[in-house]
Design an enzyme around this catalytic site. Structure first.
Site, PDB file in Angstrom:
ATOM      1  CG  HIS A 171      -7.949   8.215 -25.625  1.00  0.00           C
ATOM      2  ND1 HIS A 171      -8.302   8.722 -24.401  1.00  0.00           N
ATOM      3  CD2 HIS A 171      -9.035   7.502 -26.057  1.00  0.00           C
ATOM      4  CE1 HIS A 171      -9.541   8.334 -24.092  1.00  0.00           C
ATOM      5  NE2 HIS A 171     -10.014   7.608 -25.079  1.00  0.00           N
ATOM      6  CG  HIS A 206     -10.182   3.126 -23.329  1.00  0.00           C
ATOM      7  ND1 HIS A 206     -11.369   2.541 -23.691  1.00  0.00           N
ATOM      8  CD2 HIS A 206     -10.302   4.430 -23.653  1.00  0.00           C
ATOM      9  CE1 HIS A 206     -12.153   3.446 -24.233  1.00  0.00           C
ATOM     10  NE2 HIS A 206     -11.537   4.608 -24.214  1.00  0.00           N
ATOM     11  CD  GLU A 250     -12.476   5.907 -21.048  1.00  0.00           C
ATOM     12  OE1 GLU A 250     -11.707   6.784 -21.460  1.00  0.00           O
ATOM     13  OE2 GLU A 250     -13.575   5.690 -21.586  1.00  0.00           O
ATOM     14  NE  ARG A 281     -13.324  13.618 -27.852  1.00  0.00           N
ATOM     15  CZ  ARG A 281     -13.762  12.450 -27.332  1.00  0.00           C
ATOM     16  NH1 ARG A 281     -13.828  12.281 -26.024  1.00  0.00           N
ATOM     17  NH2 ARG A 281     -14.152  11.481 -28.136  1.00  0.00           N
ATOM     18  CG  ASP A 337     -17.779   9.595 -25.062  1.00  0.00           C
ATOM     19  OD1 ASP A 337     -16.932   9.509 -24.165  1.00  0.00           O
ATOM     20  OD2 ASP A 337     -17.510   9.520 -26.277  1.00  0.00           O
TER      21      ASP A 337
HETATM   22  C1  GLA Z   1     -13.158   7.528 -24.887  1.00  0.00           C
HETATM   23  C2  GLA Z   1     -13.762   8.708 -25.544  1.00  0.00           C
HETATM   24  C3  GLA Z   1     -14.759   8.269 -26.550  1.00  0.00           C
HETATM   25  C4  GLA Z   1     -14.130   7.333 -27.549  1.00  0.00           C
HETATM   26  C5  GLA Z   1     -13.500   6.181 -26.832  1.00  0.00           C
HETATM   27  C6  GLA Z   1     -12.768   5.297 -27.788  1.00  0.00           C
HETATM   28  O1  GLA Z   1     -14.040   6.917 -24.055  1.00  0.00           O
HETATM   29  O2  GLA Z   1     -14.344   9.609 -24.629  1.00  0.00           O
HETATM   30  O3  GLA Z   1     -15.303   9.372 -27.201  1.00  0.00           O
HETATM   31  O4  GLA Z   1     -13.152   8.012 -28.280  1.00  0.00           O
HETATM   32  O5  GLA Z   1     -12.621   6.646 -25.846  1.00  0.00           O
HETATM   33  O6  GLA Z   1     -13.551   4.968 -28.897  1.00  0.00           O
END
Ligand code: GLA
Length: 403
Positions: A149, A223, A363, A124, A295
């Site tokens: 992304h 991803h 990731e 982000r 996350d």
């Molecule tokens: C990343 C983001 C998550 C989500 C995934 C895709 O991992 O950090 O919040 O958006 O991608 O769903």
């Protein structure tokens, strides 16, 4: 391995086969011919984009039978078959069999980015804005008020130029994409190259390279979601995870880092010792609540490693199958996402719904929102520099986590 190029008459698909190796193995060991005969690479047509451009699938098989399928649409890893402890192969990567599914409105709405290359900026950027060299740039806000992304049409949704190769290290695919100046709001014409190499050492190496003609932020990643029991199985909560990270970057309720680098010690984010993913995921914890689970960006222990040196980032082991994936990287951080947004709406390759937390993504990356956070390692690529990054996934099967 010698590669033989075959044009299948009438079918319009190209096939590359490792016939030399297959014949050799056939003479040497009858029992292994099944695997050996398939060793090599193969190219088939996946479908067409709405504008008529053809999309292909490239299939690679290594000497141990590990099979990787990649498409040049989004550089998406479609499937990855690896053996369990008993030598049985399962597809461990979440994804679909048809291009139509990846292009469908339903998939675009859910947008899990299954298996795709992410760019120009993984994760982000707050408010979809950043300032660079005195100018403010506006990006798509495709995740609430934030940019996620790479925007509306990130590198996961473009057609890459593809060139299969064979090298001393293995077989693979070079993918190239030029993102024009201003694409998705980013400055500079960015020439990008991502190389997937499948080695006979059961590794998938991902190499990223980019150059630009104007300073621009860049944060490329891959991803893939894995379920080491096989895609379409139940949750990944019983998978044991180790992340080589003494700290993480806490976020606000829109998943933008607050700027703090917080020690994992004594928190549910301490994965320095292998721990089942589900063990603490439901704990009453503000950070887990913001993410709906994990996350978060984990800051890797790189000690004094040079920026081009691979360090251990994470290991995941699944007790039933014995499958293990070990990730090393040149990146300073890794996003651990426990599949919290999966809700069963998407149906995978075996006709089974991808339910809540039925896959995890790890990731490798620079920190989220770095273009707005001066204290984070810089993600700005200057015109005189070359962006280089490498991540290696090594697949195995073993009796215990520490074997
Ligand atoms: C990343 C983001 C998550 C989500 C995934 C895709 O991992 O950090 O919040 O958006 O991608 O769903």
């Amino acid at each position: 391995m010698s590669l033989i190029y075959v044009q299948k008459a009438g079918v319009g698909s190209k096939v590359l086969l490792g016939v030399g190796l297959a014949v050799l193995m056939f003479n040497a060991a009858q029992a292994q011919t099944e695997t050996a005969a398939e060793s090599g690479m193969e190219v088939t047509v996946f479908g067409q984009l709405p504008d008529g451009r053809q999309v292909d699938v490239y299939q690679f098989t290594n000497a141990n039978g590990i099979e990787l399928r990649v498409t040049n649409y989004g550089g998406i890893i479609l499937s990855l078959k690896t053996p369990n402890l008993a030598g049985e192969f399962d597809d461990i990567a979440l994804g679909f069999d048809s291009l139509e599914t990846y292009l469908s409105e339903e998939y675009r709405q859910a947008n899990p980015y299954f298996g795709a290359i992410i760019g120009r900026y993984g994760n982000r950027i707050a408010g979809g804005r950043f300032a660079l060299n005195g100018e403010t740039y506006s990006l798509a806000t495709n995740d609430g008020n934030n940019h996620l992304h790479g925007g509306d049409q990130g590198f996961d949704k473009v057609l890459w130029e593809a060139e299969p190769f064979e090298s001393d290290e293995g077989t693979g695919l070079v993918l190239r994409y030029t993102s024009e100046d201003g694409e998705e709001g980013y400055p500079g014409r960015l020439e990008t190259e991502v190389t997937y190499t499948l080695t006979d050492n059961d590794e998938l190496m991902v190499d990223y390279r980019a150059v630009t003609d104007k300073a621009t932020p860049i944060n490329l990643t891959q991803h893939s979601y894995f379920n080491l029991k096989g895609e379409g199985s139940d949750t990944i909560l019983d998978h044991q995870l180790m992340i080589n990270a003494p700290a993480f970057t806490p976020v606000n309720d829109t998943l933008i880092p607050t700027g703090e680098i917080r020690a994992v010690d004594g928190t549910p984010f301490d994965f320095t010792q292998a721990t089942p993913i589900g063990e603490r995921i439901e704990q009453d914890n503000e950070q887990l609540a913001f993410g709906g689970g994990y996350d978060h960006n984990f800051v890797l222990a790189r000690d004094n490693a040079a920026s081009d040196e691979l360090v251990l980032a994470a290991k995941v082991w699944e007790p039933q199958s014995g499958r293990m994936v070990e990730i090393t990287t040149t990146e300073p951080a890794i996003q651990f996402y426990s599949g919290n947004f999966l809700n069963g709406d998407l149906t995978g390759k075996q006709g089974k719904a991808y339910g809540h937390r039925s896959g995890f993504a790890l990731e490798t990356q620079h920190y989220p929102d770095s273009p707005n956070q001066d204290a984070f390692p810089s993600t700005i690529l200057e015109p005189d520099d070359t962006y280089l990054s490498r991540t290696v996934y090594r697949f195995s099967a073993q009796e215990s986590f520490d074997e």
